[in-house]
Design a protein around this motif. Structure first.
Motif, PDB file in Angstrom:
ATOM      1  N   TYR A  33      -5.373   0.920  -5.373  1.00 50.22           N
ATOM      2  CA  TYR A  33      -5.793   0.024  -4.295  1.00 50.22           C
ATOM      3  C   TYR A  33      -4.806   0.154  -3.134  1.00 50.22           C
ATOM      4  O   TYR A  33      -3.607   0.336  -3.351  1.00 50.22           O
ATOM      5  CB  TYR A  33      -5.781  -1.435  -4.758  1.00 50.22           C
ATOM      6  CG  TYR A  33      -6.580  -1.709  -6.003  1.00 50.22           C
ATOM      7  CD1 TYR A  33      -6.060  -1.439  -7.263  1.00 50.22           C
ATOM      8  CD2 TYR A  33      -7.863  -2.250  -5.925  1.00 50.22           C
ATOM      9  CE1 TYR A  33      -6.794  -1.689  -8.409  1.00 50.22           C
ATOM     10  CE2 TYR A  33      -8.598  -2.507  -7.066  1.00 50.22           C
ATOM     11  CZ  TYR A  33      -8.049  -2.224  -8.301  1.00 50.22           C
ATOM     12  OH  TYR A  33      -8.784  -2.469  -9.435  1.00 50.22           O
ATOM     13  N   TYR A  35      -3.510  -2.008   0.326  1.00 53.35           N
ATOM     14  CA  TYR A  35      -3.515  -3.281   1.049  1.00 53.35           C
ATOM     15  C   TYR A  35      -2.615  -3.156   2.270  1.00 53.35           C
ATOM     16  O   TYR A  35      -1.613  -2.428   2.255  1.00 53.35           O
ATOM     17  CB  TYR A  35      -2.982  -4.425   0.175  1.00 53.35           C
ATOM     18  CG  TYR A  35      -3.870  -4.815  -0.973  1.00 53.35           C
ATOM     19  CD1 TYR A  35      -3.793  -4.137  -2.185  1.00 53.35           C
ATOM     20  CD2 TYR A  35      -4.778  -5.861  -0.852  1.00 53.35           C
ATOM     21  CE1 TYR A  35      -4.605  -4.488  -3.252  1.00 53.35           C
ATOM     22  CE2 TYR A  35      -5.593  -6.227  -1.913  1.00 53.35           C
ATOM     23  CZ  TYR A  35      -5.507  -5.538  -3.101  1.00 53.35           C
ATOM     24  OH  TYR A  35      -6.317  -5.887  -4.152  1.00 53.35           O
ATOM     25  N   GLN A  37      -0.375  -5.555   4.931  1.00 54.72           N
ATOM     26  CA  GLN A  37       0.181  -6.892   5.139  1.00 54.72           C
ATOM     27  C   GLN A  37       0.933  -6.949   6.458  1.00 54.72           C
ATOM     28  O   GLN A  37       1.998  -6.350   6.609  1.00 54.72           O
ATOM     29  CB  GLN A  37       1.110  -7.296   3.991  1.00 54.72           C
ATOM     30  CG  GLN A  37       1.588  -8.744   4.090  1.00 54.72           C
ATOM     31  CD  GLN A  37       2.488  -9.143   2.935  1.00 54.72           C
ATOM     32  OE1 GLN A  37       3.195  -8.320   2.358  1.00 54.72           O
ATOM     33  NE2 GLN A  37       2.479 -10.433   2.572  1.00 54.72           N
ATOM     34  N   GLN A  41       1.723 -12.503   7.186  1.00 53.79           N
ATOM     35  CA  GLN A  41       0.316 -12.591   6.766  1.00 53.79           C
ATOM     36  C   GLN A  41       0.165 -12.351   5.266  1.00 53.79           C
ATOM     37  O   GLN A  41       1.098 -11.909   4.602  1.00 53.79           O
ATOM     38  CB  GLN A  41      -0.509 -11.544   7.530  1.00 53.79           C
ATOM     39  CG  GLN A  41      -0.414 -11.636   9.036  1.00 53.79           C
ATOM     40  CD  GLN A  41      -1.055 -12.888   9.569  1.00 53.79           C
ATOM     41  OE1 GLN A  41      -2.176 -13.228   9.193  1.00 53.79           O
ATOM     42  NE2 GLN A  41      -0.352 -13.597  10.437  1.00 53.79           N
ATOM     43  N   ASP A  42      -1.020 -12.647   4.766  1.00 49.91           N
ATOM     44  CA  ASP A  42      -1.307 -12.303   3.378  1.00 49.91           C
ATOM     45  C   ASP A  42      -1.825 -10.867   3.333  1.00 49.91           C
ATOM     46  O   ASP A  42      -2.336 -10.344   4.323  1.00 49.91           O
ATOM     47  CB  ASP A  42      -2.336 -13.272   2.785  1.00 49.91           C
ATOM     48  CG  ASP A  42      -3.607 -13.346   3.597  1.00 49.91           C
ATOM     49  OD1 ASP A  42      -4.626 -12.782   3.141  1.00 49.91           O
ATOM     50  OD2 ASP A  42      -3.581 -13.938   4.700  1.00 49.91           O
ATOM     51  N   PRO A  43      -1.708 -10.217   2.203  1.00 51.53           N
ATOM     52  CA  PRO A  43      -2.210  -8.830   2.093  1.00 51.53           C
ATOM     53  C   PRO A  43      -3.720  -8.778   2.259  1.00 51.53           C
ATOM     54  O   PRO A  43      -4.445  -9.611   1.716  1.00 51.53           O
ATOM     55  CB  PRO A  43      -1.799  -8.434   0.671  1.00 51.53           C
ATOM     56  CG  PRO A  43      -0.698  -9.370   0.301  1.00 51.53           C
ATOM     57  CD  PRO A  43      -1.020 -10.660   0.990  1.00 51.53           C
ATOM     58  N   PHE A  45      -7.079  -6.344   1.764  1.00 45.49           N
ATOM     59  CA  PHE A  45      -7.571  -5.179   1.028  1.00 45.49           C
ATOM     60  C   PHE A  45      -8.152  -4.152   1.991  1.00 45.49           C
ATOM     61  O   PHE A  45      -8.943  -4.489   2.889  1.00 45.49           O
ATOM     62  CB  PHE A  45      -8.626  -5.630   0.030  1.00 45.49           C
ATOM     63  CG  PHE A  45      -9.348  -4.521  -0.660  1.00 45.49           C
ATOM     64  CD1 PHE A  45     -10.653  -4.202  -0.310  1.00 45.49           C
ATOM     65  CD2 PHE A  45      -8.730  -3.794  -1.660  1.00 45.49           C
ATOM     66  CE1 PHE A  45     -11.332  -3.184  -0.953  1.00 45.49           C
ATOM     67  CE2 PHE A  45      -9.403  -2.768  -2.312  1.00 45.49           C
ATOM     68  CZ  PHE A  45     -10.699  -2.462  -1.951  1.00 45.49           C
ATOM     69  N   LEU A  88       3.272  -3.713   6.586  1.00 43.39           N
ATOM     70  CA  LEU A  88       3.645  -3.207   5.265  1.00 43.39           C
ATOM     71  C   LEU A  88       2.367  -2.745   4.591  1.00 43.39           C
ATOM     72  O   LEU A  88       1.387  -3.503   4.557  1.00 43.39           O
ATOM     73  CB  LEU A  88       4.263  -4.324   4.430  1.00 43.39           C
ATOM     74  CG  LEU A  88       5.775  -4.409   4.275  1.00 43.39           C
ATOM     75  CD1 LEU A  88       6.149  -5.655   3.496  1.00 43.39           C
ATOM     76  CD2 LEU A  88       6.348  -3.180   3.618  1.00 43.39           C
ATOM     77  N   PHE A  90       0.815  -1.637   1.082  1.00 44.47           N
ATOM     78  CA  PHE A  90       1.054  -1.635  -0.354  1.00 44.47           C
ATOM     79  C   PHE A  90      -0.021  -0.837  -1.072  1.00 44.47           C
ATOM     80  O   PHE A  90      -1.201  -0.892  -0.729  1.00 44.47           O
ATOM     81  CB  PHE A  90       1.031  -3.063  -0.921  1.00 44.47           C
ATOM     82  CG  PHE A  90       2.225  -3.881  -0.550  1.00 44.47           C
ATOM     83  CD1 PHE A  90       2.109  -4.904   0.372  1.00 44.47           C
ATOM     84  CD2 PHE A  90       3.446  -3.637  -1.140  1.00 44.47           C
ATOM     85  CE1 PHE A  90       3.209  -5.675   0.714  1.00 44.47           C
ATOM     86  CE2 PHE A  90       4.557  -4.406  -0.809  1.00 44.47           C
ATOM     87  CZ  PHE A  90       4.438  -5.418   0.122  1.00 44.47           C
ATOM     88  N   GLN A 104      -3.294  -6.068 -11.076  1.00 49.18           N
ATOM     89  CA  GLN A 104      -2.885  -4.977 -10.203  1.00 49.18           C
ATOM     90  C   GLN A 104      -1.363  -5.012 -10.047  1.00 49.18           C
ATOM     91  O   GLN A 104      -0.793  -6.060  -9.719  1.00 49.18           O
ATOM     92  CB  GLN A 104      -3.560  -5.103  -8.837  1.00 49.18           C
ATOM     93  CG  GLN A 104      -5.071  -4.965  -8.924  1.00 49.18           C
ATOM     94  CD  GLN A 104      -5.758  -5.084  -7.583  1.00 49.18           C
ATOM     95  OE1 GLN A 104      -5.147  -4.905  -6.522  1.00 49.18           O
ATOM     96  NE2 GLN A 104      -7.044  -5.366  -7.600  1.00 49.18           N
ATOM     97  N   PHE A 106       1.831  -3.772  -8.044  1.00 48.56           N
ATOM     98  CA  PHE A 106       2.085  -3.331  -6.679  1.00 48.56           C
ATOM     99  C   PHE A 106       3.326  -2.449  -6.575  1.00 48.56           C
ATOM    100  O   PHE A 106       4.326  -2.665  -7.271  1.00 48.56           O
ATOM    101  CB  PHE A 106       2.253  -4.541  -5.755  1.00 48.56           C
ATOM    102  CG  PHE A 106       0.952  -5.196  -5.399  1.00 48.56           C
ATOM    103  CD1 PHE A 106       0.271  -5.976  -6.309  1.00 48.56           C
ATOM    104  CD2 PHE A 106       0.379  -4.990  -4.142  1.00 48.56           C
ATOM    105  CE1 PHE A 106      -0.957  -6.564  -5.987  1.00 48.56           C
ATOM    106  CE2 PHE A 106      -0.834  -5.574  -3.815  1.00 48.56           C
ATOM    107  CZ  PHE A 106      -1.500  -6.352  -4.734  1.00 48.56           C
ATOM    108  N   GLY A 107       3.235  -1.476  -5.665  1.00 43.08           N
ATOM    109  CA  GLY A 107       4.379  -0.657  -5.341  1.00 43.08           C
ATOM    110  C   GLY A 107       5.293  -1.366  -4.358  1.00 43.08           C
ATOM    111  O   GLY A 107       4.996  -2.481  -3.921  1.00 43.08           O
ATOM    112  N   PRO A 108       6.395  -0.713  -3.993  1.00 45.91           N
ATOM    113  CA  PRO A 108       7.377  -1.339  -3.095  1.00 45.91           C
ATOM    114  C   PRO A 108       6.926  -1.426  -1.650  1.00 45.91           C
ATOM    115  O   PRO A 108       7.522  -2.143  -0.851  1.00 45.91           O
ATOM    116  CB  PRO A 108       8.599  -0.431  -3.234  1.00 45.91           C
ATOM    117  CG  PRO A 108       8.039   0.888  -3.617  1.00 45.91           C
ATOM    118  CD  PRO A 108       6.843   0.601  -4.451  1.00 45.91           C
TER     119      PRO A 108
END
Lengths: 115, 111
Positions: A33, A35, A37, A41-43, A45, A88, A90, A104, A106-108
């Motif tokens: 996935y 995303y 951000q 803000q919120d992530p 999709f 950002l 993700f 899910q 998440f990566g860095p």
């Protein structure tokens, strides 16, 4: 335990340039996935892939494209970059199964700055 | 379209106090998740809630789900400074892949 790997971690681009973000899922995870951000803000999709096929699509601009490769890594290609693309990004992965909680991981993240 | 709302948006707590973060979602969801995010960092999975009445606890955090009310709560017990972070709830519809996140609750625990 192995985690999601994203590269690069930081990227600075000029307006109208292109960028490619890479994601390497957790081993044996088959779904990826993306995303976005924005600051504070919120992530949001963007897009997802399962077994190399697009599985869902969100608010991804037409200037962006993505794919998942045979080794399950994924790349997000961004063209004609705009200031508003600074965010950002993700990547998250999971392994689908009937008993999965579908969590899910998440990566860095890749921090993209467009100047 | 699935919408997820959280409140409060910002929470300043004193160490040792209890508080609850609320997460409402607009349509039927078959999964409700809680994530923690430190500034500029990734999202760390805290809980996944699968059914009505589900309750999960980890340390000072406890999450619950009421599918009839379309409400999940994250309860913080005896807060400590290490809990300072932004907490997101996220919901997923059974028909899709994506997570829809709430606005996030920025928690600051002060001495």
């Amino acid at each position: 335990a192995a985690g999601v790997i994203q590269s690069p971690r930081h990227l600075i681009k000029e307006k109208r340039e292109t960028a490619t973000l890479k994601c390497y899922p957790i081993p044996r995870h088959d779904t990826v996935y993306w995303y976005q951000q924005g600051p504070g803000q919120d992530p949001q999709f963007l897009i997802s892939f399962y077994e190399k096929m697009q599985s869902d699509k969100g608010s991804i601009p037409d200037r962006f494209s993505a794919q998942q490769f045979s080794d399950y890594h994924s790349e997000l290609n961004m063209s004609s970059l705009e200031l508003g693309d600074s965010a950002l990004y993700f990547c998250a992965s999971l392994r689908r199964s009937l008993t999965s909680t579908d969590t899910q991981y998440f990566g860095p993240g890749t921090r993209l700055t467009v100047l | 379209e699935l919408k997820v709302e959280q409140n409060p948006l910002f929470l300043s707590m004193q160490e040792g106090k209890n508080y609850t973060i609320y997460c409402n979602y607009s349509t039927t969801s078959d999964r409700l998740y809680w994530y923690r995010q430190d500034p500029g960092k990734s999202l760390e999975s805290l809980f996944v809630l699968l059914s009505n009445g589900a309750v999960k606890q980890e340390g000072r955090l406890m999450a619950s789900l009421d599918t009839k009310a379309r409400l999940s709560t994250l309860h913080i017990t005896a807060a400590v400074h290490d809990l300072s972070a932004t907490y997101f709830c996220a919901a997923k519809k059974s028909s899709g892949d994506k997570l829809t996140f709430g606005t996030g609750t920025r928690l600051a625990v002060r001495p």
